[in-house]
Design a protein around this motif. Structure first.
Motif, PDB file in Angstrom:
ATOM      1  N   GLU A 182       0.820  -1.203   0.000  1.00  0.00           N
ATOM      2  CA  GLU A 182       0.000   0.000   0.000  1.00  0.00           C
ATOM      3  C   GLU A 182       0.858   1.259   0.000  1.00  0.00           C
ATOM      4  OE1 GLU A 182      -2.854  -0.111   3.124  1.00  0.00           O
ATOM      5  OE2 GLU A 182      -3.800  -1.960   2.419  1.00  0.00           O
ATOM      6  N   LEU A 183       1.967   1.227   0.730  1.00  0.00           N
ATOM      7  CA  LEU A 183       2.877   2.362   0.762  1.00  0.00           C
ATOM      8  C   LEU A 183       3.489   2.596  -0.611  1.00  0.00           C
ATOM      9  CD1 LEU A 183       4.302   4.530   2.454  1.00  0.00           C
ATOM     10  CD2 LEU A 183       6.086   2.845   2.960  1.00  0.00           C
ATOM     11  N   ASN A 184       3.888   1.513  -1.295  1.00  0.00           N
ATOM     12  CA  ASN A 184       4.471   1.654  -2.623  1.00  0.00           C
ATOM     13  C   ASN A 184       3.474   2.246  -3.602  1.00  0.00           C
ATOM     14  OD1 ASN A 184       6.927   0.608  -1.841  1.00  0.00           O
ATOM     15  ND2 ASN A 184       6.417  -1.489  -2.412  1.00  0.00           N
ATOM     16  N   ILE A 185       2.221   1.806  -3.528  1.00  0.00           N
ATOM     17  CA  ILE A 185       1.185   2.337  -4.409  1.00  0.00           C
ATOM     18  C   ILE A 185       0.992   3.827  -4.169  1.00  0.00           C
ATOM     19  CG2 ILE A 185      -1.298   2.285  -4.918  1.00  0.00           C
ATOM     20  CD1 ILE A 185      -1.207  -0.739  -4.419  1.00  0.00           C
ATOM     21  N   LYS A 186       0.981   4.225  -2.894  1.00  0.00           N
ATOM     22  CA  LYS A 186       0.810   5.637  -2.548  1.00  0.00           C
ATOM     23  C   LYS A 186       2.002   6.458  -3.044  1.00  0.00           C
ATOM     24  CE  LYS A 186      -1.111   6.544   1.363  1.00  0.00           C
ATOM     25  NZ  LYS A 186      -1.389   6.760   2.813  1.00  0.00           N
ATOM     26  N   GLU A 187       3.204   5.923  -2.883  1.00  0.00           N
ATOM     27  CA  GLU A 187       4.399   6.635  -3.349  1.00  0.00           C
ATOM     28  C   GLU A 187       4.402   6.769  -4.869  1.00  0.00           C
ATOM     29  OE1 GLU A 187       7.472   4.214  -1.738  1.00  0.00           O
ATOM     30  OE2 GLU A 187       7.577   5.320   0.163  1.00  0.00           O
ATOM     31  N   GLU A 188       3.996   5.701  -5.576  1.00  0.00           N
ATOM     32  CA  GLU A 188       3.928   5.748  -7.035  1.00  0.00           C
ATOM     33  C   GLU A 188       2.910   6.776  -7.490  1.00  0.00           C
ATOM     34  OE1 GLU A 188       3.072   1.833  -8.372  1.00  0.00           O
ATOM     35  OE2 GLU A 188       5.000   1.011  -7.740  1.00  0.00           O
ATOM     36  N   TYR A 189       1.782   6.846  -6.781  1.00  0.00           N
ATOM     37  CA  TYR A 189       0.749   7.812  -7.139  1.00  0.00           C
ATOM     38  C   TYR A 189       1.265   9.240  -6.958  1.00  0.00           C
ATOM     39  CZ  TYR A 189      -3.519  10.578  -6.949  1.00  0.00           C
ATOM     40  OH  TYR A 189      -4.476  11.541  -7.166  1.00  0.00           O
ATOM     41  N   GLN A 190       1.943   9.503  -5.863  1.00  0.00           N
ATOM     42  CA  GLN A 190       2.482  10.838  -5.618  1.00  0.00           C
ATOM     43  C   GLN A 190       3.513  11.222  -6.677  1.00  0.00           C
ATOM     44  OE1 GLN A 190       1.313  12.990  -3.540  1.00  0.00           O
ATOM     45  NE2 GLN A 190      -0.115  11.569  -2.561  1.00  0.00           N
ATOM     46  N   LEU A 191       4.324  10.260  -7.101  1.00  0.00           N
ATOM     47  CA  LEU A 191       5.299  10.513  -8.154  1.00  0.00           C
ATOM     48  C   LEU A 191       4.598  10.831  -9.463  1.00  0.00           C
ATOM     49  CD1 LEU A 191       8.261  10.558  -9.086  1.00  0.00           C
ATOM     50  CD2 LEU A 191       8.069   8.087  -9.510  1.00  0.00           C
ATOM     51  N   TRP A 192       3.531  10.096  -9.751  1.00  0.00           N
ATOM     52  CA  TRP A 192       2.745  10.359 -10.965  1.00  0.00           C
ATOM     53  C   TRP A 192       2.161  11.766 -10.932  1.00  0.00           C
ATOM     54  CZ3 TRP A 192      -2.678  11.126 -11.170  1.00  0.00           C
ATOM     55  CH2 TRP A 192      -3.188  11.244 -12.457  1.00  0.00           C
ATOM     56  N   ARG A 193       1.585  12.166  -9.794  1.00  0.00           N
ATOM     57  CA  ARG A 193       0.996  13.495  -9.668  1.00  0.00           C
ATOM     58  C   ARG A 193       2.055  14.574  -9.933  1.00  0.00           C
ATOM     59  NH1 ARG A 193      -4.156  15.064  -9.543  1.00  0.00           N
ATOM     60  NH2 ARG A 193      -3.594  16.755  -8.121  1.00  0.00           N
ATOM     61  N   LYS A 194       3.241  14.333  -9.461  1.00  0.00           N
ATOM     62  CA  LYS A 194       4.318  15.324  -9.608  1.00  0.00           C
ATOM     63  C   LYS A 194       4.697  15.503 -11.074  1.00  0.00           C
ATOM     64  CE  LYS A 194       7.539  15.192  -6.522  1.00  0.00           C
ATOM     65  NZ  LYS A 194       8.742  14.792  -5.736  1.00  0.00           N
ATOM     66  N   ASN A 195       4.557  14.423 -11.877  1.00  0.00           N
ATOM     67  CA  ASN A 195       4.997  14.465 -13.274  1.00  0.00           C
ATOM     68  C   ASN A 195       3.866  14.713 -14.272  1.00  0.00           C
ATOM     69  OD1 ASN A 195       7.936  13.877 -13.145  1.00  0.00           O
ATOM     70  ND2 ASN A 195       7.230  12.007 -12.143  1.00  0.00           N
TER      71      ASN A 195
END
Length: 388
Positions: A7-20
């Motif tokens: 779940e943490l990895n999914i959240k981190e990936e989502y935040q990275l996507w939002r940034k880009n």
């Protein structure tokens, strides 16, 4: 512990996507639904004033916890620069593409697929998880007919783009039926020649009599609607662990794409039923797939890996630098990584290039248009896809 890390990895990936996002999209919107939708489709018409007013079809998947609906959703999209240039008196307006539900139609169970009839977009077929198909007329705002396919949990539904009213759907597990919704004796033909569960069906883009099925035993079977009891040919997609979806090219008569549970997409030549190429990049089963209606050789695919890939078939076989090869095969044009759940369905916008709607198990609808900085870069899209 592993689940918490996931779940943490999914959240981190989502935040990275939002940034880009600003680098990848002209715009992208996220709308949270009360319940996930297993289906999405843009309606083919829109109106233009200060913005583009568009509509989509959605469903509900409440697992029996609430009333199920077919939903007609409305949204506003920004006017494309080329359109704005032709309408100088219309000011360019900043818009939010969040969707709003304009109309809800009650159904008896969750909707697995909803598709409008190509010849009359007011007519919509909704395939329910119970195995029934409800027919709606959007202009009158009512359900006017229903029939039972005899199979629960099916996703097999396809309108014939050449013959008005001809609808292909699944029946008992290995059975398909062709119906004419305009006739009282609706069943035009049936086939039970499959060896396993049928996961998807589609009419050919050009030939009114040709349709195909994708099955759990790794087969794509091609049929002639005039003699549908037996397949005219088949292709065995060895090692696919079940074919989940198929898509005919709207530009090439002989090209079909097959998506498997093994995460790969096979491109097959219908003239020879031979494999042309296997596209690899997804990390889990392919769930949905469709070719762009605007650009030859552009394919979008969704997967249980939470990703939507856009592929450019004209790049197949290109040489890559080592650093580029590490990012994936040359035909991967773009990855949409904004969903946090498995992708359920996708739809290319019929009136706007490079624009898609995607729905996932995370209850989110994404509407997005690929950035012009990507599409107008070194992209070779639009070149003919050659079948050798």
């Amino acid at each position: 512990m592993a689940s918490d890390e996931s779940e943490l990895n999914i959240k981190e990936e989502y935040q990275l996507w939002r940034k880009n996002c600003k680098y990848m999209y002209e715009y992208v919107s996220e709308t949270a639904l009360t319940w996930p939708s297993l289906t999405v489709q843009w309606l083919p018409t829109c109106t233009v004033d200060e913005v583009v007013n568009a509509k989509l079809l959605l469903g509900t998947h409440t697992s029996g916890n609430d009333q199920e609906y077919l939903k007609l959703a409305a949204t506003k999209l920004p006017i494309a620069e080329e359109t704005a240039a032709q309408t100088e008196d219309v000011p360019k307006t900043k818009v939010s593409s969040i969707i709003k539900i304009a109309k809800k139609y009650e159904v008896d169970s969750e909707i697995n697929r909803a598709r409008y009839m190509p010849q009359d977009a007011d007519v919509v077929a909704a395939l329910l998880n119970s195995g029934k198909v409800d027919l709606f007329n959007l202009s009158s705002g009512s359900k006017y007919s229903t029939f039972d396919t005899g199979m629960e949990s099916s996703y097999c539904l396809s309108w014939n783009p050449q013959q008005q009213g001809h609808l292909l759907s699944s029946g008992a597990e290995n059975k398909l039926s062709i119906r004419d919704i305009n006739k009282e004796s609706a069943v035009l033909g049936e086939t039970s020649s499959h060896g396993d569960i049928v996961n998807d069906v589609s009419w050919h883009a050009f030939d009114a009599n040709v349709f195909a099925s994708a099955t759990e035993d790794d087969k794509m079977m091609l049929f002639d609607a005039r003699t549908p009891t037996q397949a005219v040919s088949s292709y065995h997609s060895v090692g696919s662990s079940g074919l989940n979806t198929l898509a005919f090219s709207p530009f090439s008569h002989n090209l079909v794409a097959l998506g498997g549970s093994n995460s790969n997409i096979n491109l097959v030549d219908l003239r020879t039923n031979k494999l042309l190429h296997t596209m690899m990049g997804h990390g889990d089963a392919i769930t949905c797939m469709d070719f762009s209606p605007h650009l030859d050789g552009v394919l979008a695919s969704g997967s249980q890996d939470r990703r939507v890939f856009i592929w450019d078939l004209s790049r197949i076989g290109e040489e890559q630098a080592q650093e580029d090869a590490e990012d994936g095969s040359p035909e991967i044009f773009m990855m949409h990584a904004g969903h946090t759940g498995a992708i359920n369905d996708l739809s290319w916008c019929p009136f706007a290039d490079w624009t898609l709607a995607t729905v996932a198990d995370d209850n989110i609808v994404h509407l997005w248009q690929v950035s012009k900085s990507l599409t107008e870069g070194e992209l070779k899209v639009g070149e003919d896809v050659v079948l050798e």
